[in-house]
Motif scaffolding. Structure first.
Motif, PDB file in Angstrom:
ATOM      1  N   UNK A  48     -44.910 -21.205 -23.708  1.00 13.20           N
ATOM      2  CA  UNK A  48     -45.252 -20.628 -25.005  1.00 13.20           C
ATOM      3  C   UNK A  48     -46.080 -19.370 -24.795  1.00 13.20           C
ATOM      4  N   UNK A  49     -45.623 -18.274 -25.362  1.00 11.55           N
ATOM      5  CA  UNK A  49     -46.376 -17.028 -25.411  1.00 11.55           C
ATOM      6  C   UNK A  49     -45.790 -16.178 -26.524  1.00 11.55           C
ATOM      7  N   UNK A  50     -46.302 -14.988 -26.711  1.00  9.76           N
ATOM      8  CA  UNK A  50     -45.860 -14.163 -27.836  1.00  9.76           C
ATOM      9  C   UNK A  50     -44.379 -13.830 -27.763  1.00  9.76           C
ATOM     10  N   UNK A  51     -43.811 -13.802 -26.557  1.00  8.59           N
ATOM     11  CA  UNK A  51     -42.405 -13.442 -26.374  1.00  8.59           C
ATOM     12  C   UNK A  51     -41.631 -14.556 -25.688  1.00  8.59           C
ATOM     13  N   UNK A  52     -42.015 -15.794 -25.913  1.00  7.48           N
ATOM     14  CA  UNK A  52     -41.385 -16.918 -25.237  1.00  7.48           C
ATOM     15  C   UNK A  52     -39.935 -17.126 -25.655  1.00  7.48           C
ATOM     16  N   UNK A  53     -39.116 -17.555 -24.692  1.00  8.85           N
ATOM     17  CA  UNK A  53     -37.717 -17.886 -24.984  1.00  8.85           C
ATOM     18  C   UNK A  53     -37.134 -18.631 -23.793  1.00  8.85           C
ATOM     19  N   UNK A  54     -35.952 -19.199 -23.999  1.00  4.64           N
ATOM     20  CA  UNK A  54     -35.255 -19.895 -22.911  1.00  4.64           C
ATOM     21  C   UNK A  54     -34.898 -18.961 -21.773  1.00  4.64           C
TER      22      UNK A  54
ATOM     23  N   UNK B 178     -47.599  -7.655 -29.315  1.00  5.68           N
ATOM     24  CA  UNK B 178     -46.247  -7.772 -28.738  1.00  5.68           C
ATOM     25  C   UNK B 178     -45.624  -6.414 -28.433  1.00  5.68           C
ATOM     26  N   UNK B 179     -46.446  -5.388 -28.278  1.00  4.78           N
ATOM     27  CA  UNK B 179     -45.916  -4.077 -27.909  1.00  4.78           C
ATOM     28  C   UNK B 179     -45.453  -4.098 -26.452  1.00  4.78           C
ATOM     29  N   UNK B 180     -44.632  -3.159 -26.075  1.00  6.68           N
ATOM     30  CA  UNK B 180     -44.171  -3.113 -24.679  1.00  6.68           C
ATOM     31  C   UNK B 180     -45.326  -2.934 -23.690  1.00  6.68           C
ATOM     32  N   UNK B 181     -46.332  -2.092 -23.985  1.00  7.10           N
ATOM     33  CA  UNK B 181     -47.474  -2.029 -23.065  1.00  7.10           C
ATOM     34  C   UNK B 181     -48.185  -3.372 -22.919  1.00  7.10           C
ATOM     35  N   UNK B 182     -48.334  -4.114 -24.019  1.00  8.61           N
ATOM     36  CA  UNK B 182     -48.980  -5.432 -23.943  1.00  8.61           C
ATOM     37  C   UNK B 182     -48.137  -6.417 -23.142  1.00  8.61           C
ATOM     38  N   UNK B 183     -46.828  -6.388 -23.364  1.00  6.32           N
ATOM     39  CA  UNK B 183     -45.928  -7.272 -22.609  1.00  6.32           C
ATOM     40  C   UNK B 183     -46.012  -6.954 -21.126  1.00  6.32           C
ATOM     41  N   UNK B 184     -45.989  -5.668 -20.791  1.00  5.79           N
ATOM     42  CA  UNK B 184     -46.075  -5.276 -19.381  1.00  5.79           C
ATOM     43  C   UNK B 184     -47.419  -5.696 -18.788  1.00  5.79           C
TER      44      UNK B 184
ATOM     45  N   UNK C 247     -37.550  -6.884 -14.904  1.00  9.17           N
ATOM     46  CA  UNK C 247     -36.780  -5.650 -15.047  1.00  9.17           C
ATOM     47  C   UNK C 247     -37.062  -4.995 -16.397  1.00  9.17           C
ATOM     48  N   UNK C 248     -36.676  -3.729 -16.518  1.00 11.99           N
ATOM     49  CA  UNK C 248     -36.803  -3.051 -17.804  1.00 11.99           C
ATOM     50  C   UNK C 248     -35.953  -3.752 -18.857  1.00 11.99           C
ATOM     51  N   UNK C 249     -34.800  -4.281 -18.450  1.00 11.92           N
ATOM     52  CA  UNK C 249     -33.933  -4.991 -19.393  1.00 11.92           C
ATOM     53  C   UNK C 249     -34.610  -6.251 -19.919  1.00 11.92           C
ATOM     54  N   UNK C 250     -35.327  -6.943 -19.032  1.00 13.62           N
ATOM     55  CA  UNK C 250     -36.009  -8.158 -19.479  1.00 13.62           C
ATOM     56  C   UNK C 250     -37.185  -7.820 -20.391  1.00 13.62           C
ATOM     57  N   UNK C 251     -37.937  -6.780 -20.056  1.00 16.96           N
ATOM     58  CA  UNK C 251     -39.034  -6.354 -20.921  1.00 16.96           C
ATOM     59  C   UNK C 251     -38.516  -5.982 -22.301  1.00 16.96           C
TER      60      UNK C 251
ATOM     61  N   UNK D 209     -37.805  -9.186 -24.186  1.00 18.38           N
ATOM     62  CA  UNK D 209     -39.053  -9.783 -24.674  1.00 18.38           C
ATOM     63  C   UNK D 209     -39.560  -9.045 -25.908  1.00 18.38           C
ATOM     64  N   UNK D 210     -39.436  -7.715 -25.896  1.00 22.10           N
ATOM     65  CA  UNK D 210     -39.859  -6.946 -27.068  1.00 22.10           C
ATOM     66  C   UNK D 210     -38.997  -7.302 -28.279  1.00 22.10           C
ATOM     67  N   UNK D 211     -37.692  -7.353 -28.088  1.00 22.90           N
ATOM     68  CA  UNK D 211     -36.810  -7.649 -29.215  1.00 22.90           C
ATOM     69  C   UNK D 211     -37.057  -9.045 -29.776  1.00 22.90           C
ATOM     70  N   UNK D 212     -37.273 -10.021 -28.888  1.00 21.25           N
ATOM     71  CA  UNK D 212     -37.461 -11.397 -29.382  1.00 21.25           C
ATOM     72  C   UNK D 212     -38.789 -11.563 -30.108  1.00 21.25           C
TER      73      UNK D 212
END
Length: 316
Positions: free
Chosen positions: A67-73, A191-197, A212-216, A219-222
């Motif tokens: 569980x986190x701000x951008x959690x997913x399977x 949930x901004x990209x800088x925060x995710x990174x 990867x950039x694709x995974x980041x 996470x941003x989209x989700x």
């Protein structure tokens, strides 16, 4: 006149924030980040999305993301295919996350414990692999001392914990993030990209170049779909902390559990893992050069660890 000007300025500010929030919303359809067949589990009026792979006649293995701000399977993206070679693997997006429905509930640990119990009950003695707080929810669901405990054939917890937010919970913080306009804006920062990174580099991965950039981007989209903030609002405010006695629940499991830890983890440090293993009798496997996501950084060794656990459980 001054009051009128102030009111006009305030309205312009509110309008600008609303427009910014709307502009940051992801309006597309999220795809599954896992290779497999997509399905839906109907639960308490919600559609819970999952991906499954492998032969349906093989033993079931359920993977529960943290569980986190951008959690997913998608957390299981590096091991999903390999696990499916020997198992029927199923990975849901928890309610409020990923491609699952995200109603504006006040999400709680009890809700997730109930969901995990009901989802696991759909399978015949599944093995369970669960990360972080979800490992505690799963441990509650398979607790051998509980009358409604689900029987499993093996359990692997990745940096399992019962606490990942403030304790006691902070209701003001949850309600602030849930609030319209201001809550949207605050969550867009979280949930901004800088925060995710930052989270990935500081807490998630020992090697900050691993995601990867694709995974980041995923996470941003989700974390920018409609209603994305409601489940994380409960997470960051402490309402997803579990009251479970985790060591006792692990000790009561039908098959001896394994817990996996990254040696370099600082959130949920290795000292916590050693203490939990000593108290529960669980097998502890430590991954060097890893933090909270050893299954992503060292997928081959992680799959081997899962298989060792399940073989040991079958022969016990």
């Amino acid at each position: 006149m001054k009051l009128r000007n102030l009111a006009g300025t305030a309205l312009l500010g509110v309008g600008a924030i609303a427009a910014l929030n709307t502009g940051l919303r992801y309006e597309g359809e999220l795809e599954s980040p896992l290779d497999g067949d997509d399905g839906t589990f109907r639960w308490r009026g919600m559609d819970v999305a999952y991906t499954e792979a492998g032969d349906p006649d093989d033993p079931d293995l359920v993977c529960l993301h943290g569980v986190n701000a951008a959690g997913s399977a998608g957390e299981w993206r590096e091991v999903f295919d390999d696990l499916a070679a020997e198992h029927h693997v199923v990975a849901p997006d928890l309610p409020g996350f990923g491609r699952s429905d995200r109603p504006p509930l006040r999400y709680s640990a009890a809700l997730y414990e109930d969901f995990v119990r009901d989802f696991l009950a759909e399978f015949d003695r599944p093995a369970v692999v669960a990360s972080s707080l979800s490992a505690a929810y799963a441990a509650a669901a398979v607790d051998g001392s509980a009358a409604d405990g689900v029987e499993t054939r093996g359990f692997v917890g990745v940096c399992p914990t019962t606490v990942a937010g403030p304790s006691p919970p902070k209701s003001w913080l949850r309600e602030l993030i849930r609030a319209p306009l201001v809550g949207d804006a605050l969550f867009n920062v979280i949930a901004s990209k800088p925060s995710i990174r930052y989270f990935n580099a500081d807490h998630g991965y020992d090697d900050p170049t691993n995601p990867s950039d694709e995974w980041t981007d995923y996470e941003w989209r989700t974390s920018h779909v409609e209603n994305a903030r409601f489940a994380p609002a409960s997470f960051v405010s402490g309402y997803l902390n579990s009251d479970l006695d985790l060591a006792a629940a692990l000790a009561e499991m039908d098959a001896a559990p394994t817990i996996v830890w990254g040696r370099e983890a600082d959130v949920s440090p290795l000292a916590d893992g050693r203490e939990l293993a000593d108290a529960s009798g669980a097998r502890l496997v430590v991954f060097d050069r890893a933090k909270l996501l050893p299954h992503v950084e060292h997928p081959d060794r992680f799959v081997e660890t899962v298989e060792e656990t399940l073989v040991a459980g079958a022969t016990a």
